[in-house]
Design an enzyme around this catalytic site. Structure first.
Site, PDB file in Angstrom:
ATOM      1  N   THR A 150      67.226 -52.899  25.470  1.00 33.81           N
ATOM      2  CA  THR A 150      67.014 -53.565  24.189  1.00 33.81           C
ATOM      3  C   THR A 150      68.110 -54.561  23.831  1.00 33.81           C
ATOM      4  OG1 THR A 150      67.111 -53.151  21.807  1.00 33.81           O
ATOM      5  CG2 THR A 150      68.002 -51.433  23.183  1.00 33.81           C
ATOM      6  N   GLU A 154      69.347 -54.706  21.053  1.00 33.28           N
ATOM      7  CA  GLU A 154      70.300 -53.990  20.192  1.00 33.28           C
ATOM      8  C   GLU A 154      71.617 -53.726  20.933  1.00 33.28           C
ATOM      9  OE1 GLU A 154      70.740 -52.282  16.970  1.00 33.28           O
ATOM     10  OE2 GLU A 154      69.486 -54.002  16.541  1.00 33.28           O
ATOM     11  N   TYR A 166      71.814 -45.702  18.254  1.00 30.76           N
ATOM     12  CA  TYR A 166      70.698 -46.113  19.126  1.00 30.76           C
ATOM     13  C   TYR A 166      71.196 -47.107  20.184  1.00 30.76           C
ATOM     14  CZ  TYR A 166      66.509 -48.767  20.473  1.00 30.76           C
ATOM     15  OH  TYR A 166      65.526 -49.423  21.183  1.00 30.76           O
TER      16      TYR A 166
HETATM   17  P1  NAP Z   1      57.754 -46.494  19.649  1.00 32.24           P
HETATM   18  O1  NAP Z   1      56.485 -47.089  19.141  1.00 32.24           O
HETATM   19  O2  NAP Z   1      58.692 -45.836  18.713  1.00 32.24           O
HETATM   20  O3  NAP Z   1      57.358 -45.445  20.805  1.00 32.24           O
HETATM   21  C1  NAP Z   1      58.274 -44.541  21.319  1.00 32.24           C
HETATM   22  C2  NAP Z   1      57.551 -43.580  22.242  1.00 32.24           C
HETATM   23  O4  NAP Z   1      58.497 -42.614  22.720  1.00 32.24           O
HETATM   24  C3  NAP Z   1      56.428 -42.771  21.547  1.00 32.24           C
HETATM   25  O5  NAP Z   1      55.402 -42.567  22.468  1.00 32.24           O
HETATM   26  C4  NAP Z   1      57.136 -41.446  21.249  1.00 32.24           C
HETATM   27  O6  NAP Z   1      56.251 -40.355  21.099  1.00 32.24           O
HETATM   28  C5  NAP Z   1      57.951 -41.305  22.517  1.00 32.24           C
HETATM   29  N1  NAP Z   1      59.047 -40.358  22.388  1.00 32.24           N
HETATM   30  C6  NAP Z   1      60.010 -40.309  21.445  1.00 32.24           C
HETATM   31  N2  NAP Z   1      60.836 -39.278  21.682  1.00 32.24           N
HETATM   32  C7  NAP Z   1      60.361 -38.650  22.777  1.00 32.24           C
HETATM   33  C8  NAP Z   1      60.754 -37.490  23.508  1.00 32.24           C
HETATM   34  N3  NAP Z   1      61.792 -36.759  23.146  1.00 32.24           N
HETATM   35  N4  NAP Z   1      60.050 -37.130  24.611  1.00 32.24           N
HETATM   36  C9  NAP Z   1      58.970 -37.864  24.990  1.00 32.24           C
HETATM   37  N5  NAP Z   1      58.528 -38.956  24.327  1.00 32.24           N
HETATM   38  C10 NAP Z   1      59.224 -39.338  23.232  1.00 32.24           C
HETATM   39  O7  NAP Z   1      58.598 -47.597  20.433  1.00 32.24           O
HETATM   40  P2  NAP Z   1      58.114 -48.970  21.116  1.00 32.24           P
HETATM   41  O8  NAP Z   1      58.271 -50.062  20.131  1.00 32.24           O
HETATM   42  O9  NAP Z   1      56.818 -48.762  21.801  1.00 32.24           O
HETATM   43  O10 NAP Z   1      59.265 -49.167  22.193  1.00 32.24           O
HETATM   44  C11 NAP Z   1      59.150 -48.621  23.491  1.00 32.24           C
HETATM   45  C12 NAP Z   1      60.526 -48.530  24.128  1.00 32.24           C
HETATM   46  O11 NAP Z   1      61.129 -49.823  24.158  1.00 32.24           O
HETATM   47  C13 NAP Z   1      61.522 -47.652  23.364  1.00 32.24           C
HETATM   48  O12 NAP Z   1      62.355 -47.053  24.319  1.00 32.24           O
HETATM   49  C14 NAP Z   1      62.332 -48.630  22.544  1.00 32.24           C
HETATM   50  O13 NAP Z   1      63.612 -48.113  22.268  1.00 32.24           O
HETATM   51  C15 NAP Z   1      62.375 -49.820  23.479  1.00 32.24           C
HETATM   52  N6  NAP Z   1      62.478 -51.144  22.858  1.00 32.24           N
HETATM   53  C16 NAP Z   1      61.614 -51.501  21.864  1.00 32.24           C
HETATM   54  C17 NAP Z   1      61.703 -52.781  21.326  1.00 32.24           C
HETATM   55  C18 NAP Z   1      60.758 -53.238  20.253  1.00 32.24           C
HETATM   56  O14 NAP Z   1      61.076 -54.248  19.594  1.00 32.24           O
HETATM   57  N7  NAP Z   1      59.605 -52.600  20.080  1.00 32.24           N
HETATM   58  C19 NAP Z   1      62.666 -53.675  21.814  1.00 32.24           C
HETATM   59  C20 NAP Z   1      63.510 -53.263  22.844  1.00 32.24           C
HETATM   60  C21 NAP Z   1      63.392 -51.995  23.374  1.00 32.24           C
HETATM   61  P3  NAP Z   1      55.551 -40.004  19.680  1.00 32.24           P
HETATM   62  O15 NAP Z   1      54.378 -40.967  19.562  1.00 32.24           O
HETATM   63  O16 NAP Z   1      55.166 -38.596  19.832  1.00 32.24           O
HETATM   64  O17 NAP Z   1      56.585 -40.258  18.616  1.00 32.24           O
HETATM   65  O1  G4F Z   2      62.333 -53.853  12.238  1.00 35.10           O
HETATM   66  P1  G4F Z   2      63.688 -53.272  12.359  1.00 35.10           P
HETATM   67  O2  G4F Z   2      63.866 -51.865  11.927  1.00 35.10           O
HETATM   68  O3  G4F Z   2      64.123 -53.494  13.872  1.00 35.10           O
HETATM   69  P2  G4F Z   2      65.551 -53.480  14.609  1.00 35.10           P
HETATM   70  O4  G4F Z   2      66.567 -52.726  13.860  1.00 35.10           O
HETATM   71  O5  G4F Z   2      65.872 -54.894  14.962  1.00 35.10           O
HETATM   72  O6  G4F Z   2      65.193 -52.652  15.927  1.00 35.10           O
HETATM   73  C1  G4F Z   2      64.002 -52.904  16.665  1.00 35.10           C
HETATM   74  O7  G4F Z   2      64.260 -53.882  17.630  1.00 35.10           O
HETATM   75  C2  G4F Z   2      65.190 -53.473  18.647  1.00 35.10           C
HETATM   76  C3  G4F Z   2      65.347 -54.672  19.592  1.00 35.10           C
HETATM   77  O8  G4F Z   2      66.355 -55.516  19.121  1.00 35.10           O
HETATM   78  C4  G4F Z   2      64.620 -52.267  19.353  1.00 35.10           C
HETATM   79  F1  G4F Z   2      65.446 -51.890  20.361  1.00 35.10           F
HETATM   80  C5  G4F Z   2      64.457 -51.131  18.369  1.00 35.10           C
HETATM   81  O9  G4F Z   2      63.874 -50.016  19.041  1.00 35.10           O
HETATM   82  C6  G4F Z   2      63.526 -51.585  17.265  1.00 35.10           C
HETATM   83  O10 G4F Z   2      62.245 -51.763  17.814  1.00 35.10           O
HETATM   84  O11 G4F Z   2      64.733 -54.158  11.535  1.00 35.10           O
HETATM   85  C7  G4F Z   2      64.863 -55.546  11.761  1.00 35.10           C
HETATM   86  C8  G4F Z   2      65.809 -56.123  10.708  1.00 35.10           C
HETATM   87  C9  G4F Z   2      67.124 -55.352  10.578  1.00 35.10           C
HETATM   88  O12 G4F Z   2      68.176 -56.267  10.494  1.00 35.10           O
HETATM   89  C10 G4F Z   2      66.995 -54.585   9.268  1.00 35.10           C
HETATM   90  O13 G4F Z   2      68.230 -54.356   8.587  1.00 35.10           O
HETATM   91  O14 G4F Z   2      65.172 -56.025   9.437  1.00 35.10           O
HETATM   92  C11 G4F Z   2      66.130 -55.555   8.488  1.00 35.10           C
HETATM   93  N1  G4F Z   2      65.375 -54.938   7.383  1.00 35.10           N
HETATM   94  C12 G4F Z   2      65.347 -55.409   6.093  1.00 35.10           C
HETATM   95  N2  G4F Z   2      64.611 -54.609   5.331  1.00 35.10           N
HETATM   96  C13 G4F Z   2      64.649 -53.820   7.427  1.00 35.10           C
HETATM   97  C14 G4F Z   2      64.160 -53.606   6.133  1.00 35.10           C
HETATM   98  N3  G4F Z   2      64.355 -52.993   8.449  1.00 35.10           N
HETATM   99  C15 G4F Z   2      63.542 -51.928   8.188  1.00 35.10           C
HETATM  100  N4  G4F Z   2      63.197 -51.107   9.205  1.00 35.10           N
HETATM  101  N5  G4F Z   2      63.061 -51.666   6.934  1.00 35.10           N
HETATM  102  C16 G4F Z   2      63.339 -52.479   5.871  1.00 35.10           C
HETATM  103  O15 G4F Z   2      62.910 -52.245   4.744  1.00 35.10           O
END
Ligand code: NAP
Ligand code: G4F
Length: 352
Positions: free
Chosen positions: A135, A137, A159
């Site tokens: 990520t 992050e 994280y």
């Molecule tokens: P998500 O919607 O939160 O999905 C996370 C998945 O992990 C869900 O299927 C969840 O199961 C499963 N999980 C959580 N804890 C677990 C455990 N202990 N054992 C087995 N499964 C578990 O996340 P996503 O947005 O699809 O992201 C997928 C991956 O990419 C994550 O690793 C995230 O950190 C990474 N990532 C995401 C972004 C983004 O912007 N979306 C960017 C960079 C990296 P449940 O459905 O049961 O909760």
């Molecule tokens: O949508 P967010 O919670 O995503 P964040 O923190 O960027 O993390 C996501 O992206 C990462 C990749 O860079 C992934 F690795 C991670 O798993 C996840 O998918 O927040 C985005 C931004 C932050 O700066 C937060 O402070 O939005 C700001 N924000 C403002 N108001 C908020 C809110 N975030 C959340 N969740 N809720 C609010 O009300």
């Protein structure tokens, strides 16, 4: 013996897991997915591709398991003998990681180690390729802009720290044991299937509800943070492409376009044809329906984090050159789709 490739997805019930499984099924893979036991159903994102276990021939097979349970991880890998493993399982919410740091480290850092160890222990190096969901992050307090594969990490949350461990243990097992293990360093990606507490989905849901008269005010945190937002469907394609390379490697996946949270809000308001007016700054920012006293957005300081990642912008030139990866969506077409799907699901909610 079947000629189909076999994939195992940890995190199949999540946003990315659902798009990746659809993509792999279209490519004729046999897809195995790990789901967690939960007190309520957690398969909503994959119900449309679910296959009855009583059917003789299935290409989507679900197993109970958990990334924090070494034996379940190891025995699933041994039983399935996958050609490709995608580790998408994580406690993926940055703000929540400050509340549950130990669990986040166990799942997001050591969970990755458990999978790599199982590949090594069962001697699957020559069969199994491994993808780690890295990520942006990890860049945290960014050292340069835009960020690429050589930019140093400076994580700003439990994280982010856990994901840095996962990144380096993936590199370490690649170099030490010749495992085909790769990191995708993916910038934020969203979709109608995004979890409701991430900011884009929360904004789209809240503003659609306001448009429909179901809610008065949406409370948000830091509006000034900048993110590089892509569409999860495009990013699932990148994950697959990363594992098809001749040699294992790490890739940044990003759009190269950055918006503040406030700019994202404004685009959603425009898409919904809501005429708006912002007043105040920082904690006293608020947004009204123009010409009225209807306050539709307010700031709640509880949504601020102990530390913030102020700015993220990716340079994905390497992926575009070497993987021939290119996103189909831009932020506007993604917002259009998210708003359309949200309005439709609100219609369904009203019927029930
Ligand atoms: P998500 O919607 O939160 O999905 C996370 C998945 O992990 C869900 O299927 C969840 O199961 C499963 N999980 C959580 N804890 C677990 C455990 N202990 N054992 C087995 N499964 C578990 O996340 P996503 O947005 O699809 O992201 C997928 C991956 O990419 C994550 O690793 C995230 O950190 C990474 N990532 C995401 C972004 C983004 O912007 N979306 C960017 C960079 C990296 P449940 O459905 O049961 O909760
Ligand atoms: O949508 P967010 O919670 O995503 P964040 O923190 O960027 O993390 C996501 O992206 C990462 C990749 O860079 C992934 F690795 C991670 O798993 C996840 O998918 O927040 C985005 C931004 C932050 O700066 C937060 O402070 O939005 C700001 N924000 C403002 N108001 C908020 C809110 N975030 C959340 N969740 N809720 C609010 O009300």
């Amino acid at each position: 013996m079947s000629k189909n490739k076999v994939a195992l997805i940890f995190g199949i019930t999540g946003q990315d897991g659902s798009y990746l499984s659809e993509y792999l099924l279209k490519k004729n893979y046999i897809v195995h997915g790990v789901i967690r036991r939960s007190s309520s159903f957690n398969t909503g994102r994959i119900d449309h591709i679910y296959q009855d276990p009583h059917k003789k021939k299935r290409n989507l097979i679900l197993h109970y398991g958990d990334i924090t349970d070494s034996i379940s991880v190891s025995s699933l890998i041994k039983k399935i003998l996958p050609h490709e493993i995608y580790n998408l399982a994580a406690q993926s919410h940055v703000a929540v990681s400050f509340e549950v740091p130990e669990y986040t480290a166990n799942a997001d850092a050591i969970g990755t180690l458990r999978i790599l160890e199982a590949i090594r222990f069962h001697k699957l190096q020559s069969r199994t390729r491994f993808y780690q969901a890295g990520t942006s992050e990890m860049y945290g307090k960014v050292k340069e802009t835009p960020q690429n594969e050589y930019t140093s990490f400076y994580p700003r949350s439990p994280y982010g720290v856990a994901k840095v461990y996962a990144h380096w243990i993936t590199v370490n097992y690649r170099e030490a044991y010749k495992i085909f293990a790769c990191n995708g360093i993916l910038f934020n990606h969203e979709s109608p299937r995004r979890g409701g507490t991430f900011v884009t989905k929360k904004i789209v849901n809240g503003l659609c509800r306001i448009k429909k008269g179901l809610q008065k005010t949406l409370y948000l945190g830091n509006l000034e943070a900048k993110r590089d937002w892509g569409h999860a469907k495009d990013y699932a394609v990148a994950m697959w492409k990363i594992l098809q390379k001749r040699e294992p490697d790490d890739f940044v996946i990003a759009t190269g376009v950055q918006l503040t949270v406030k700019e994202f809000v404004n685009l959603v308001l425009k898409e919904l044809k809501i005429d708006y007016l912002w007043k105040g700054k920082g904690l006293s920012s608020r947004c009204f329906i123009k010409g009225t006293k209807n306050k539709i957005i307010s700031i709640d300081k509880n949504y601020f984090r102990p530390l913030e990642v102020d700015t993220l912008l990716g340079n994905s030139k390497k992926a575009r050159r070497e993987l021939k990866w290119k996103p189909k969506y831009n932020v506007k077409s993604m917002i259009k789709e998210m708003v359309y799907e949200e309005l439709n699901s609100l219609k369904d909610d009203k019927k029930n």
